[in-house]
Scaffold this active site. Structure first.
Site, PDB file in Angstrom:
ATOM      1  N   LYS A 129      -6.992  25.251  44.058  1.00  0.00           N
ATOM      2  CA  LYS A 129      -8.337  25.561  43.563  1.00  0.00           C
ATOM      3  C   LYS A 129      -8.320  26.696  42.535  1.00  0.00           C
ATOM      4  O   LYS A 129      -9.224  26.785  41.701  1.00  0.00           O
ATOM      5  CB  LYS A 129      -9.277  25.878  44.722  1.00  0.00           C
ATOM      6  CG  LYS A 129      -9.559  24.631  45.557  1.00  0.00           C
ATOM      7  CD  LYS A 129     -10.604  24.845  46.620  1.00  0.00           C
ATOM      8  CE  LYS A 129     -10.946  23.544  47.330  1.00  0.00           C
ATOM      9  NZ  LYS A 129      -9.861  23.042  48.216  1.00  0.00           N
TER      10      LYS A 129
HETATM   11  C1  LIG Z   1      -9.661  21.727  48.543  1.00  0.00           C
HETATM   12  C2  LIG Z   1      -8.316  21.300  48.973  1.00  0.00           C
HETATM   13  C3  LIG Z   1      -7.967  19.928  49.040  1.00  0.00           C
HETATM   14  C4  LIG Z   1      -8.961  18.814  48.781  1.00  0.00           C
HETATM   15  O1  LIG Z   1      -9.285  18.705  47.450  1.00  0.00           O
HETATM   16  P1  LIG Z   1     -10.530  17.820  46.963  1.00  0.00           P
HETATM   17  O2  LIG Z   1     -10.432  17.828  45.524  1.00  0.00           O
HETATM   18  O3  LIG Z   1     -11.738  18.525  47.487  1.00  0.00           O
HETATM   19  O4  LIG Z   1     -10.415  16.483  47.555  1.00  0.00           O
HETATM   20  C5  LIG Z   1      -6.669  19.599  49.378  1.00  0.00           C
HETATM   21  N1  LIG Z   1      -5.748  20.550  49.675  1.00  0.00           N
HETATM   22  C6  LIG Z   1      -6.044  21.866  49.646  1.00  0.00           C
HETATM   23  C7  LIG Z   1      -5.011  22.856  49.996  1.00  0.00           C
HETATM   24  C8  LIG Z   1      -7.335  22.285  49.288  1.00  0.00           C
HETATM   25  O5  LIG Z   1      -7.630  23.605  49.252  1.00  0.00           O
END
Ligand SMILES: *Cc1c(COP(=O)(O)O)cnc(C)c1O
Length: 491
Positions: A129
């Site tokens: 993120k």
């Molecule tokens: C947010 C997150 C996801 C999921 O991602 P999306 O785009 O919301 O499907 C997967 N792995 C980690 C470590 C995350 O922080």
């Protein structure tokens, strides 16, 4: 470049041609839909060739300028250069280079094809993120300074989103972050990441309750429109368009790093919950990036896997949502999925609106084409390259162990879901790139279970739990929450 809502009638879209900066600070479109470009910008083979030698920051600039046409080139270039620097993405493994920003590592090159890991988790909070949120922080600061404005980000987190938002917004002029988290329910590591921030524009609020209580508080406060406007409240959740578009960049980067000619194709497997990350892969593919398959890997919360297997989209009740060892994918519905459905139904906004109204009234829709279903567009899904798979706690533990034994690296639980599912979709001649969405140190409990040893921690994270922490504890009370926010925004 103009943006439309997935639910806009052509008349309202024509009246309001939104630019990138108009939708930057917002979430949902006023009609409840999600923003998408009026059409996807196309990338030529000559451009792809030229982009093979670019740094990550320059590649980000070239891609973003196709979407953010209302930001002057020089400003955008300064922003991408500041955002995608090795100094920020420094938490690489031994043998990897931070200048790559998202380094690739070939795990396997055998009879079944090539299996590659693309590390997206080298940023300050050790999860993917950061890739988008760091850009958002710099874009927000830029846009707010231009209009001499301010923004108070108000959100709830069970871990990854909140810390990524705080590290992206810390010290940014004009921005404050009010982040709710369930008191004493996050891991010690995640709590320490957030609460050790001492920046005066970051407000950590530990709510006496669970994550749902936190989300209900955010909804209740945001539903008071007068308060929301006066306090300049905004969000940074995964439906934010700028977050999605920032993620498009690493699909290009992964493709370019794994191939030598544009005649080659690659596939991606993406650990998925809200469909945010993989939605960016879809957009990269629609722009002309030679992607063969986009494989959504879910955990036990398999809303997306069910759709890509059957054509039935069925959101889950809270009681049907599992708490798993890949917690950042524990979702009851996939909030970005509407963007793909809009393309799947031929960009028919009225139809998209009707389908998602049915999600609200009947909990889902069925595009399988079976008698009584809502349509038969599921048969078009293959033309968009999508496939899927599902992984369980036992799969994660086994995969973490296998990967440690076979390739001598420790992967996190979400990435383990990705590798497990990727193996079911590999084929010779088409490299399979698995997106690594977090570093293992964030989810140490399961690493201990799988390997009997702690996950390695990047330098500087050794004693994070012992740092002084700055936060307030509050009851789940809407009025007290509003009073606290008003007190600290000074508005
Ligand atoms: C947010 C997150 C996801 C999921 O991602 P999306 O785009 O919301 O499907 C997967 N792995 C980690 C470590 C995350 O922080």
């Amino acid at each position: 470049m103009h943006y439309v809502s997935t639910r806009a009638t052509s008349a309202s879209a024509a009246r309001n041609p939104d630019n990138f900066c108009d939708i930057l600070l917002g979430g949902l479109a006023p009609d409840g839909g999600l923003y998408l470009p009026a059409e996807y910008p196309q990338v030529t083979s000559a451009e792809l060739d030229a982009w093979r030698t670019l740094s990550y920051a320059d590649l980000a600039y070239e891609i973003l300028r196709k979407f953010a046409t209302d930001i002057p080139d020089a400003d955008l270039k300064a922003i991408t250069t500041r955002t995608y620097t090795p100094a920020v993405y420094c938490n690489v493994r031994a043998g990897e280079s931070a200048t790559e920003i998202t380094p690739l590592r070939v795990l396997e090159d055998g009879r079944n094809g090539k299996l590659i890991l693309q590390a997206l988790s080298n940023g300050p909070t050790l999860a993917f993120k950061d890739m988008a949120m760091q850009l958002l922080g710099n874009l927000f600061e830029y846009a707010l300074a231009k209009n001499d404005d301010a923004l108070n980000i108000f959100g709830a987190t069970s871990g990854d989103t909140g810390s990524a938002a705080e590290y992206a917004m810390r010290g940014k002029k004009g921005v404050r972050v009010f982040m709710l988290s369930p008191h004493e329910r996050m891991s010690a590591f995640q709590t320490a990441q957030m609460f050790s921030l001492q920046d005066p524009n970051i407000f950590n609020i530990a709510v006496k309750g669970n994550f749902d209580d936190c989300q209900d508080l955010v909804k209740a406060v945001s539903n008071d429109l007068t308060f929301k406007v006066r306090q300049k409240i905004g969000t940074v959740n995964s439906i934010n368009w700028a977050r999605v578009v920032a993620q498009v960049v690493y699909y290009f980067r992964g493709y370019l790093a794994a191939t030598t000619s544009n005649d080659q194709k690659v596939s991606f497997t993406v650990p998925s919950g809200n469909f945010g990350n993989i939605c960016a892969g879809h957009i990269a593919r629609m722009m002309g990036l030679p992607i063969d398959k986009l494989v959504a890997a879910t955990n036990e919360n398999d809303v997306l896997d069910e759709f890509f297997r059957t054509g039935v989209y069925r959101v889950r009740k809270a009681s049907e949502t599992y708490h798993t060892s890949s917690p950042s994918m524990d979702i009851s519905k996939a909030s970005n999925f509407e963007r793909f459905v809009y393309d799947l139904v031929g960009r028919d906004a009225e139809r998209t609106h009707a389908l998602f109204r049915k999600v609200d009234t009947h909990g889902g829709f069925d595009l399988s084409g079976a008698p009584g279903s809502d349509g038969d567009e599921f048969k078009q899904v293959v033309h968009f390259g999508f496939a899927s798979g599902r992984s369980t706690h036992n799969d994660r533990v086994d995969t973490i162990r296998d990967v440690a034994d076979d390739y001598d690296i420790t992967i996190d639980t979400h990435t383990a879901d990705g590798i497990k599912v990727a193996r079911e979709h590999m084929k010779p001649g088409v490299p399979m790139i698995v997106l690594e969405t977090a570093l293992a140190a964030k989810f140490n409990e399961t690493i201990l279970e799988a390997l009997g040893t702690d996950a390695p921690r990047p330098a500087g994270f050794d004693d994070i739990e012992t740092l002084p922490q700055r936060y307030v504890v509050m009851p789940a009370d809407v009025d007290q929450m509003k009073a606290y926010i008003a007190d600290h925004t000074g508005l």
